[in-house]
Design an enzyme around this catalytic site. Structure first.
Site, mmCIF file in Angstrom:
data_model
loop_
_atom_site.group_PDB
_atom_site.id
_atom_site.type_symbol
_atom_site.label_atom_id
_atom_site.label_comp_id
_atom_site.label_asym_id
_atom_site.label_seq_id
_atom_site.Cartn_x
_atom_site.Cartn_y
_atom_site.Cartn_z
ATOM 1 N N SER A 92 -27.105 81.723 32.852
ATOM 2 C CA SER A 92 -26.954 81.723 31.515
ATOM 3 C C SER A 92 -25.909 80.967 30.727
ATOM 4 O O SER A 92 -25.779 80.962 29.576
ATOM 5 C CB SER A 92 -26.691 83.319 31.029
ATOM 6 O OG SER A 92 -25.485 83.852 31.660
ATOM 7 N N ILE B 125 -22.375 76.045 34.878
ATOM 8 C CA ILE B 125 -22.915 75.404 35.919
ATOM 9 C C ILE B 125 -24.283 75.626 36.022
ATOM 10 O O ILE B 125 -25.233 74.770 36.208
ATOM 11 C CB ILE B 125 -22.369 75.455 37.146
ATOM 12 C CG1 ILE B 125 -20.846 74.713 37.177
ATOM 13 C CG2 ILE B 125 -22.952 74.872 38.334
ATOM 14 C CD1 ILE B 125 -19.919 74.878 38.364
ATOM 15 N N ASP C 186 -29.096 91.001 38.316
ATOM 16 C CA ASP C 186 -27.939 91.094 38.839
ATOM 17 C C ASP C 186 -27.502 91.160 40.179
ATOM 18 O O ASP C 186 -28.040 92.092 40.760
ATOM 19 C CB ASP C 186 -27.185 92.327 38.115
ATOM 20 C CG ASP C 186 -25.874 93.011 38.418
ATOM 21 O OD1 ASP C 186 -25.111 91.924 39.117
ATOM 22 O OD2 ASP C 186 -25.206 93.919 38.135
ATOM 23 N N TYR D 153 -10.072 86.011 44.430
ATOM 24 C CA TYR D 153 -11.121 85.139 44.287
ATOM 25 C C TYR D 153 -11.271 84.047 45.356
ATOM 26 O O TYR D 153 -12.240 83.937 45.892
ATOM 27 C CB TYR D 153 -10.641 84.439 42.912
ATOM 28 C CG TYR D 153 -11.819 83.370 42.571
ATOM 29 C CD1 TYR D 153 -13.211 83.809 41.988
ATOM 30 C CD2 TYR D 153 -11.586 81.958 42.473
ATOM 31 C CE1 TYR D 153 -14.063 82.960 41.732
ATOM 32 C CE2 TYR D 153 -12.460 80.927 42.441
ATOM 33 C CZ TYR D 153 -13.690 81.351 41.829
ATOM 34 O OH TYR D 153 -14.662 80.352 41.456
ATOM 35 N N LYS E 283 -14.422 83.072 47.902
ATOM 36 C CA LYS E 283 -14.751 81.702 48.257
ATOM 37 C C LYS E 283 -14.649 81.218 49.568
ATOM 38 O O LYS E 283 -15.372 80.548 50.185
ATOM 39 C CB LYS E 283 -13.974 80.608 47.246
ATOM 40 C CG LYS E 283 -14.518 81.115 45.491
ATOM 41 C CD LYS E 283 -16.055 80.660 45.547
ATOM 42 C CE LYS E 283 -16.516 81.010 44.299
ATOM 43 N NZ LYS E 283 -18.140 80.760 43.966
ATOM 44 N N VAL F 32 -14.411 72.280 36.443
ATOM 45 C CA VAL F 32 -15.627 71.977 35.839
ATOM 46 C C VAL F 32 -15.770 73.038 34.693
ATOM 47 O O VAL F 32 -15.133 74.130 34.732
ATOM 48 C CB VAL F 32 -17.053 72.371 36.470
ATOM 49 C CG1 VAL F 32 -18.197 72.301 35.696
ATOM 50 C CG2 VAL F 32 -17.080 71.651 37.957
ATOM 51 N N THR G 245 -16.496 75.607 32.593
ATOM 52 C CA THR G 245 -17.427 76.711 32.548
ATOM 53 C C THR G 245 -16.814 78.006 31.894
ATOM 54 O O THR G 245 -15.673 77.652 31.205
ATOM 55 C CB THR G 245 -17.619 77.205 33.920
ATOM 56 O OG1 THR G 245 -16.228 77.695 34.566
ATOM 57 C CG2 THR G 245 -18.048 76.027 34.856
#
Length: 291
Positions: free
Chosen positions: A12, A15, A58, A151, A155, A184, A186
């Site tokens: 949505s 990226i 989701d 976070y 990753k 990037v 976003t």
């Protein structure tokens, strides 16, 4: 050869939106998955319903993933998927002492468990299509920056999962790419504010938080998507880690050649953590004098 079928999560915005646009432009039929479908309507109008197929999903909800798999099995000829692009992401920009169990679970549920569940449930169709699986990783999974530690952990986890999956899927002709992503443009940035009772809710702490979120030049999501689709389309290569986005190469070199102790010093200083220490020691001295 038949239609090229792509699944993109987090489609949505950012990226995912740009990937959907680029993949449809080069001929893929894209199942654009997201919790919000309204933003994808523009791409449906641009490419047509036969090229962009929005699907509300989701990935933190396992039962929804199972329903999606059933839907694809009934909708896709010969149940063949060309590309699974695990892109959906959840931000988590809090000090570790402020990360509640709920916040932690939400972050891992999307960034790790959701991608793993998507991969497992769609694996047979990907094998049928001799396809490619891509994960949107992050330089935060290579270098753990202050205040995005949770976070970073998600990753790093998905990086290792992708690397192991690369080996396990190779015998079946499936490529796996770990896109270690730098800056990037976003919308994934943290929108929640610092808790009022945070240890870092002080003058120095708030200053450090601002330092960690300072503006840097970022690659456009459109350019990033073009580069990644080009890599996906190059079936002659079989990379595991691919570094794309602003500062991605720099982060790779830092992780490879800079000793941890030195990197630690650089991050400590650049994120103004020393000022927090000075403020804390000053406060402790005042408490001691007051006894």
């Amino acid at each position: 050869m038949g239609e090229q079928i792509a699944i993109v999560t987090g489609a949505s915005s950012g990226i995912g939106y740009s990937l959907t646009d680029e993949l449809a432009s080069v001929g893929y039929v894209v199942y654009a998955c997201a919790r919000r479908l309204e933003p994808i309507k523009d791409l449906v109008e641009k490419h047509g319903q036969h090229k962009v197929k929005p699907y509300q999903l989701d990935i933190s909800n396992y039962s929804e993933i199972v329903r999606f798999r059933t839907y694809l099995e009934e909708s896709i000829p010969e149940a063949k998927i060309t590309l699974l692009y695990n892109n959906a992401g959840q931000a988590c920009s809090f000090a570790v002492t402020d990360v509640t169990d709920k916040i932690m679970q939400e972050c891992f549920q999307v960034n790790v468990f959701g991608h793993i569940n998507m991969t497992r449930e769609l694996s047979k169709m990907i094998i049928n299509g001799k396809g490619t699986i891509v994960f949107t990783g992050s330089i935060a999974g290579v270098v753990s920056f202050p205040f995005i530690t949770t976070y970073s952990a998600t990753k790093a986890a998905i990086h290792q999962y992708a690397r192991g999956l690369h080996l396990e899927m190779k015998p079946f002709g499936v490529r796996v790419i770990n896109a270690i992503t730098g800056g990037v443009e976003t919308e994934i940035g943290e929108k929640r504010s610092m808790p009022s009772d945070s240890l870092y809710n002080t003058a120095a702490g708030r200053d450090a938080f601002k330092a960690r979120s300072k503006e840097v030049k970022k690659m456009s999501a459109t350019e990033y998507a073009k580069q990644m689709v080009s890599i996906v389309e190059d079936s002659e290569t079989d990379p595991v880690d691919v570094y794309k986005g602003s500062f991605a190469t720099i982060a790779r070199l830092l992780a490879m050649f800079i000793p941890i102790w030195l990197l630690d010093k650089v991050l400590y200083k650049s994120n103004k953590l020393g000022k927090i220490n000075s403020e804390y020691r000053s406060t402790e001295k005042q408490k001691t004098k007051g006894i």
